[in-house]
Scaffold this motif. Structure first.
Motif, PDB file in Angstrom:
ATOM      1  N   LEU A 657      23.585 -18.459 109.982  1.00  0.00           N
ATOM      2  CA  LEU A 657      24.707 -17.987 109.169  1.00  0.00           C
ATOM      3  C   LEU A 657      24.890 -16.506 109.408  1.00  0.00           C
ATOM      4  O   LEU A 657      23.967 -15.802 109.838  1.00  0.00           O
ATOM      5  CB  LEU A 657      24.484 -18.290 107.689  1.00  0.00           C
ATOM      6  N   LEU A 658      26.111 -16.033 109.107  1.00  0.00           N
ATOM      7  CA  LEU A 658      26.434 -14.611 109.175  1.00  0.00           C
ATOM      8  C   LEU A 658      26.648 -14.077 107.768  1.00  0.00           C
ATOM      9  O   LEU A 658      27.110 -14.800 106.880  1.00  0.00           O
ATOM     10  CB  LEU A 658      27.697 -14.371 110.000  1.00  0.00           C
ATOM     11  N   ALA A 659      26.312 -12.809 107.579  1.00  0.00           N
ATOM     12  CA  ALA A 659      26.523 -12.125 106.297  1.00  0.00           C
ATOM     13  C   ALA A 659      27.104 -10.752 106.585  1.00  0.00           C
ATOM     14  O   ALA A 659      26.942 -10.202 107.689  1.00  0.00           O
ATOM     15  CB  ALA A 659      25.219 -12.016 105.511  1.00  0.00           C
ATOM     16  N   PHE A 660      27.775 -10.198 105.577  1.00  0.00           N
ATOM     17  CA  PHE A 660      28.469  -8.930 105.774  1.00  0.00           C
ATOM     18  C   PHE A 660      28.343  -8.062 104.528  1.00  0.00           C
ATOM     19  O   PHE A 660      28.316  -8.559 103.403  1.00  0.00           O
ATOM     20  CB  PHE A 660      29.954  -9.169 106.067  1.00  0.00           C
ATOM     21  N   GLY A 661      28.263  -6.750 104.770  1.00  0.00           N
ATOM     22  CA  GLY A 661      28.257  -5.777 103.688  1.00  0.00           C
ATOM     23  C   GLY A 661      28.490  -4.385 104.229  1.00  0.00           C
ATOM     24  O   GLY A 661      28.394  -4.138 105.442  1.00  0.00           O
ATOM     25  N   ARG A 663      27.220  -0.416 103.716  1.00  0.00           N
ATOM     26  CA  ARG A 663      26.156   0.396 103.133  1.00  0.00           C
ATOM     27  C   ARG A 663      26.768   1.405 102.162  1.00  0.00           C
ATOM     28  O   ARG A 663      27.725   2.121 102.505  1.00  0.00           O
ATOM     29  CB  ARG A 663      25.371   1.112 104.221  1.00  0.00           C
ATOM     30  N   PRO A 664      26.271   1.488 100.931  1.00  0.00           N
ATOM     31  CA  PRO A 664      26.933   2.327  99.918  1.00  0.00           C
ATOM     32  C   PRO A 664      26.801   3.819 100.163  1.00  0.00           C
ATOM     33  O   PRO A 664      27.662   4.585  99.726  1.00  0.00           O
ATOM     34  CB  PRO A 664      26.225   1.901  98.624  1.00  0.00           C
ATOM     35  N   HIS A 665      25.761   4.278 100.861  1.00  0.00           N
ATOM     36  CA  HIS A 665      25.537   5.717 100.977  1.00  0.00           C
ATOM     37  C   HIS A 665      26.300   6.349 102.145  1.00  0.00           C
ATOM     38  O   HIS A 665      26.650   7.518 102.091  1.00  0.00           O
ATOM     39  CB  HIS A 665      24.035   6.007 101.126  1.00  0.00           C
ATOM     40  N   ASN A 666      26.582   5.584 103.201  1.00  0.00           N
ATOM     41  CA  ASN A 666      27.321   6.150 104.335  1.00  0.00           C
ATOM     42  C   ASN A 666      28.521   5.315 104.764  1.00  0.00           C
ATOM     43  O   ASN A 666      29.168   5.628 105.759  1.00  0.00           O
ATOM     44  CB  ASN A 666      26.399   6.337 105.532  1.00  0.00           C
ATOM     45  N   HIS A 667      28.821   4.255 104.019  1.00  0.00           N
ATOM     46  CA  HIS A 667      29.978   3.388 104.276  1.00  0.00           C
ATOM     47  C   HIS A 667      29.991   2.866 105.709  1.00  0.00           C
ATOM     48  O   HIS A 667      31.028   2.824 106.376  1.00  0.00           O
ATOM     49  CB  HIS A 667      31.288   4.105 103.973  1.00  0.00           C
ATOM     50  N   ASP A 668      28.837   2.469 106.188  1.00  0.00           N
ATOM     51  CA  ASP A 668      28.714   1.893 107.521  1.00  0.00           C
ATOM     52  C   ASP A 668      28.701   0.366 107.405  1.00  0.00           C
ATOM     53  O   ASP A 668      27.790  -0.202 106.794  1.00  0.00           O
ATOM     54  CB  ASP A 668      27.428   2.398 108.181  1.00  0.00           C
ATOM     55  N   PRO A 669      29.677  -0.330 107.974  1.00  0.00           N
ATOM     56  CA  PRO A 669      29.672  -1.799 107.892  1.00  0.00           C
ATOM     57  C   PRO A 669      28.535  -2.380 108.738  1.00  0.00           C
ATOM     58  O   PRO A 669      28.231  -1.877 109.825  1.00  0.00           O
ATOM     59  CB  PRO A 669      31.039  -2.190 108.449  1.00  0.00           C
ATOM     60  N   ILE A 670      27.922  -3.436 108.228  1.00  0.00           N
ATOM     61  CA  ILE A 670      26.867  -4.118 108.973  1.00  0.00           C
ATOM     62  C   ILE A 670      27.127  -5.622 108.930  1.00  0.00           C
ATOM     63  O   ILE A 670      27.764  -6.134 108.003  1.00  0.00           O
ATOM     64  CB  ILE A 670      25.454  -3.812 108.419  1.00  0.00           C
ATOM     65  N   ILE A 671      26.644  -6.317 109.958  1.00  0.00           N
ATOM     66  CA  ILE A 671      26.725  -7.776 110.047  1.00  0.00           C
ATOM     67  C   ILE A 671      25.305  -8.290 110.251  1.00  0.00           C
ATOM     68  O   ILE A 671      24.575  -7.796 111.113  1.00  0.00           O
ATOM     69  CB  ILE A 671      27.630  -8.220 111.201  1.00  0.00           C
TER      70      ILE A 671
END
Length: 979
Positions: A657-661, A663-671
């Motif tokens: 499965l894939l998940a997404f969010g 990061r709250p401190h630097n606003h860097d999207p991660i998968i």
């Protein structure tokens, strides 16, 4: 019935309220009893008396009429008591009724006040005192209303209150209550039927007599076609027959009149005695009776006047219809001949046009072949210098490209002008399209005046943007003089355009196009054009799958902030869903209306994963090596993505499965790419993490992972407080050897990259539907699902608060019975759930909002495929702003091109482990100046990268202008005039 009124409207008598209807710029305003009541404050008890025709008809005395008029004025309009004396002036005025009517011309005052109440802009010319009852006494003049102010007050931009509503203070008054009861109980009376006039009775009888002479339809023959002209002729023939019968009747009446004049017994038989006269009259009467009885008997035998008339008319009808049928047959034959002649003429013209086109094509081909066999073309080829042989060591280029004396310096350093030769300037001054071709172009690529003007920044925008023809000719020139031992290939901009159209242009990769197979090279250069926007270059490394972008304009974004999220002013949502083979993305506003959201991709091929900080994440493609994670920021219309690598393809790693969010401190999207084994006792979890700042995939260490026996439900996820949450479970064994699932919640920290299990309290777990969906309502977690009863379902939602890795509190938000399963999609601005309602007839589902305060369900009228609905709150965010939107250029199809061109097979590349990765080149020149030099820099990048030269220059603006000037002279020198 509508009669004109003096106020530019009309009165609708058909309506029980009989309102005045005014037309103002195409808008209809109704002024009826309720509006009259609010403006004047009058009661309607006397109105009923005045409307009673029977009661009012008794007031025939003029004095009684005067008393009623005074009563209406004093009590109703002025509001005085009945015991108060009447003004002497009014008593004198009512004596003359005509003067009274003229003086009371202001009876439309209440309508004027109503107009001021209806139009909001009326406060520019009049003042209104608040809480004054009735409203007719609250208005006073502020300034003069002139004719020129009509458009300002009654124009279409002026807002209109179509329905006047009573205020709370007005509803509490006695007059409003009584008037409201009267209006609600009012029943319109039916008008009395008047006795018909003698003349109307005569006309009805005359019409009945005329119908006796008509022929019944069944006696006439059936003719299928008859035009309007035959119908007019038929009516004229009938009129002539009726005229003949009328003439005969007139003759009979004349004869009878003459006979009556001659049989005047009073003159001829005046000398006879009275007894003889009476006997003569009796005999004459018997004779008349005998004639009448004979006529009656003949009518009984079927020889009545009506039968004779009917037979005569029938014969005339048959004769006329026969003539009409013969005439119609002749017309039909003429029409067929005309249609045939028109078809023959069209076929002849079509054949002549086709022969003309074939002749022109033949002449064009003959001229084309003659051009290449002409002395002019042969001289142009001889003038071209042969390319010198190039060794792979020194990287020397063809002497034909530009001479070794060329450098990036300019005599005139002005940055607002491109310097050209006098010959080039005279060439642009010539009339005509200036069409040309070039010796190295095989197609060939034909250019016109726009090509030459854009090259020296004399195009209409004065920007010097290069067109596809410039780049294509440059690529073909590079390929024409490409050394045989070179390890690179090039394609024109058309290659990427074909990928965008879901086409697989393998003729570029298999050597069919340029005699260069990608299996024999290591790099492929691909110019990419954002239409009417920007040029940049992509360098594709075949073995590694890395696509590096060389963009001279990407540095303009470095000065912009890299992060920042602000919620929108309204509770606008982004709605995505599929319907059949089509995908839809739109804004869902506060009033539940929709507005289409333009995108450069289609939702029909995407599957939603989750959202965070205004960025949405989807997956694309099957779960194989072409699987892709795709993120999109709708506020800046930017999308970006990456291929998901697969290092394990065996059956033991079957759950993925894939998940997404974000990061709250630097606003860097991660998968996140999570894989866990089918058999948890044999293998560990495998978690890969991709950050858009690094553009790389990294494997998480084992100590960051949860127990290998835990599984996640990939149907839903949510991001709250810097954590991604899922519904999780663990399969355990009971004492008797049977297995059961123990449910929990699992979280992943976007800061520390650690997983954590959250135990669900027992008192909550017994009431939860298992398994449950996970979503969020702002900063709270919401779990929802359907509990299956015997004959129905129960849909429930619980709001959870997580503090320090534990569920601190929970509360039931909704618990309703339903005949079908529901799925929580999101929440509207009032925190009411937006649900996907399952349709028992098929896979189609409907979207609706459940109003918690009222306990009602509101259908949005949106139907889509089951499981395709996806909603996220809209936020104004600049996340992904520093990332170039590469997913719009179709490069995801490169592995398919390599596979079909058999590049994988020839280079011995493992297709199962192959993936495409994107990155941006660092430390490259940045364009500047006044012109659009992005296309020029693509040409510079193509030459220098293919020949192993450095990209750095001292002054990028002067370097781009020098290349532009030299390329203009280069193309001008080797042009070949064309037709």
């Amino acid at each position: 019935m509508k009669r004109k009124s003096s106020l530019r409207g009309y009165v609708d008598d058909a309506h029980f309220d009989m309102p005045l209807i005014y037309d103002v710029d195409g808008r209809s305003l109704h002024f009826g009893r309720p509006e009259f009541n609010l403006i004047t404050g009058f009661r309607f008890d006397l109105v009923g008396v005045l409307e009673d025709e029977e009661l009012f008809g008794k007031l025939s005395d003029e004095d009684a009429v005067r008393v009623c008029l005074l009563l209406v004025l004093e009590v109703i309009f002025i509001g005085r008591l009945l015991v108060e004396p009447v003004d002497d002036k009014l008593l004198r005025l009512v004596e003359d009724l005509e003067t009274w009517i003229v003086s009371m011309g202001g009876a439309h005052l209440e309508a004027i006040i109503w107009i001021l109440e209806s139009f909001e802009r009326s406060d520019r010319w009049w003042n209104k005192l608040p809480d004054v009852i009735p409203r007719g006494l609250a208005w006073s003049k502020k300034q003069v209303f002139t004719k020129s102010d009509y458009v300002s007050l009654f124009g279409k931009e002026s807002k209109v209150n179509f329905d006047l509503k009573a205020t709370l203070v007005e509803r509490q008054t006695e007059w409003y209550t009584e008037s409201r009861e009267y209006l609600m109980g009012y029943i319109p009376r039916t008008l009395k039927r008047k006795a018909p006039h003698d003349y109307d009775v005569y006309l009805q009888k005359l019409d009945a007599l005329r119908k006796r002479g008509k022929t019944e339809k069944k006696y006439l023959p059936l003719i299928h076609r008859i035009d309007a002209s035959s119908l007019i002729t038929e009516i004229g023939v009938k009129d002539s027959v009726i005229q003949k019968l009328n003439n005969r009747v007139f003759k009979l009446e004349s004869i009878i009149q003459v006979i009556s004049d001659k049989l005047d017994f009073s003159g001829s038989f005046s000398h006879l005695n009275s007894q003889f006269q009476e006997q003569l009259n009796r005999e004459f009467g018997n004779l008349v009776d005998t004639l009448i009885s004979t006529r009656h008997s003949s009518q009984k035998n079927g020889e009545s006047d009506d039968d004779i008339l009917q037979e005569y008319v029938l014969e005339e009808e048959l004769m006329l219809r026969k003539q009409e049928e013969e005439k119609w047959m002749v017309e039909e034959q003429k029409l067929k001949e005309k249609v045939f002649l028109n078809a023959l003429l069209e076929e002849t013209n079509r054949r002549m046009e086709k022969e003309k086109v074939l002749k022109e094509a033949k002449e064009r081909k003959k001229a084309f072949l003659g051009f290449y066999q002409s002395d002019h073309w042969k001289r142009a080829q001889l003038d071209m210098a042969k390319p010198e042989k190039r060794s792979q060591k020194d990287g020397s280029e063809s002497a034909y490209y530009w001479s070794s004396k060329f450098n990036l310096s300019r005599v005139n350093k002005a940055i607002d002008q491109v310097h050209v030769t006098n010959e080039y300037d005279e060439f642009l001054g010539k009339p005509g399209p200036l069409r040309c071709i070039f010796p190295w172009s095989k197609e060939p690529v034909r250019v016109d005046r726009r090509f030459w003007e854009s090259l020296v920044c004399l195009d209409p925008p004065k920007k010097g943007w290069l067109m596809d023809e410039h780049i294509d000719l440059w690529v073909e020139y590079m390929l024409h003089f490409r050394p045989v031992a070179a390890n690179w290939a090039m394609v024109t901009a058309y290659f990427v355009q074909l990928l965008l159209q879901d086409s697989i242009p393998i003729w570029y990769a298999n050597g069919e196009k340029y005699n260069i197979s990608w299996a024999d090279v290591e790099h492929v250069f691909m110019p990419i054009n954002e239409k009417e926007k920007h040029w940049f270059l992509a360098r594709f490394e075949i073995r590694t799958g890395i696509v590096t972008f060389y963009d001279s304009g990407s540095h303009e974004q470095d000065e912009k902030p890299r992060c920042g999220v602000s919620p929108a002013n309204t509770s606008t949502l982004v709605l995505c869903y599929r319907q059949g083979f089509r995908g839809y993305i739109s804004f869902l506003h506060d009033d539940l209306s929709r507005t289409e959201l333009p995108t450069n991709f289609s939702y029909s091929d995407l599957k939603p994963i989750g959202y965070s900080h205004g960025v949405l994440c989807f997956s694309y493609g099957p779960i194989v090596s072409d699987y892709m994670g795709f993120v999109w920021n709708p506020s800046i219309r930017r999308s970006c993505g990456t291929f998901v690598p697969y290092f394990t393809q065996s059956e033991e790693y079957e759950k993925r499965l894939l998940a997404f969010g974000v990061r709250p401190h630097n606003h860097d999207p991660i998968i996140l790419k999570i894989s866990y084994p089918f058999n948890p006792q044999q293998h560990q979890w495998s978690v890969l993490l991709f950050t858009f700042s690094s553009r790389e995939w990294n494997r998480l260490q084992t100590e960051f992972l949860p127990r290998q026996s835990i599984r996640l439900k990939k149907a839903s996820q949510c991001v709250v407080g810097g954590h991604i949450f899922w519904c999780g479970y663990e399969r355990l064994y009971d004492n008797d050897g049977s297995t059961f699932k123990s449910y929990m919640m699992v979280s992943f920290s976007l800061v520390t990259y650690r997983f954590q299990e959250l135990e669900i309290p027992a008192e909550l777990l017994v009431n939860l539907p298992l398994p449950f969906q996970v979503s969020n309502l702002r900063d709270n977690i919401v779990v929802s699902g359907n509990i299956n009863r015997e004959d129905h379902f129960v849909f429930c939602m619980w709001v959870l608060t997580v503090v320090g890795g534990t569920i601190a509190s929970f509360q039931c938000m909704l618990n309703i019975p339903t005949p079908c399963q529901l799925k929580l999609i999101g929440f509207d601005g009032n925190n009411d759930p937006i649900l996907e309602v399952q349709n028992p007839e098929g896979w189609v589902t409907t979207l609706g909002v459940y109003k918690i305060a009222f306990g009602t369900f509101h259908n949005l009228g949106i139907e889509g495929d089951a499981g395709s609905f996806f909603i996220s709150p809209y936020c104004e965010s600049i996340i992904l702003q520093t990332h170039v939107d590469r997913m719009a250029y179709g490069l995801a199809g490169l592995p398919i091109v390599l596979e079909q061109a058999k590049v994988f097979e020839k280079k011995c590349i493992d297709r199962a482990k192959y993936g495409i990765t994107f990155k941006d080149a660092r430390n490259i020149p940045a364009q500047g100046g006044l012109f659009g030099d992005c296309g020029i820099w693509v040409c510079i990048f193509l030459y220098r990268l293919s020949h192993g030269k450095r990209l750095a220059v001292e002054n990028p603006v002067q370097a781009a202008l020098a290349y532009r000037e030299h390329m203009a002279n280069f193309f001008f020198k080797h042009r070949v005039s064309s037709w």
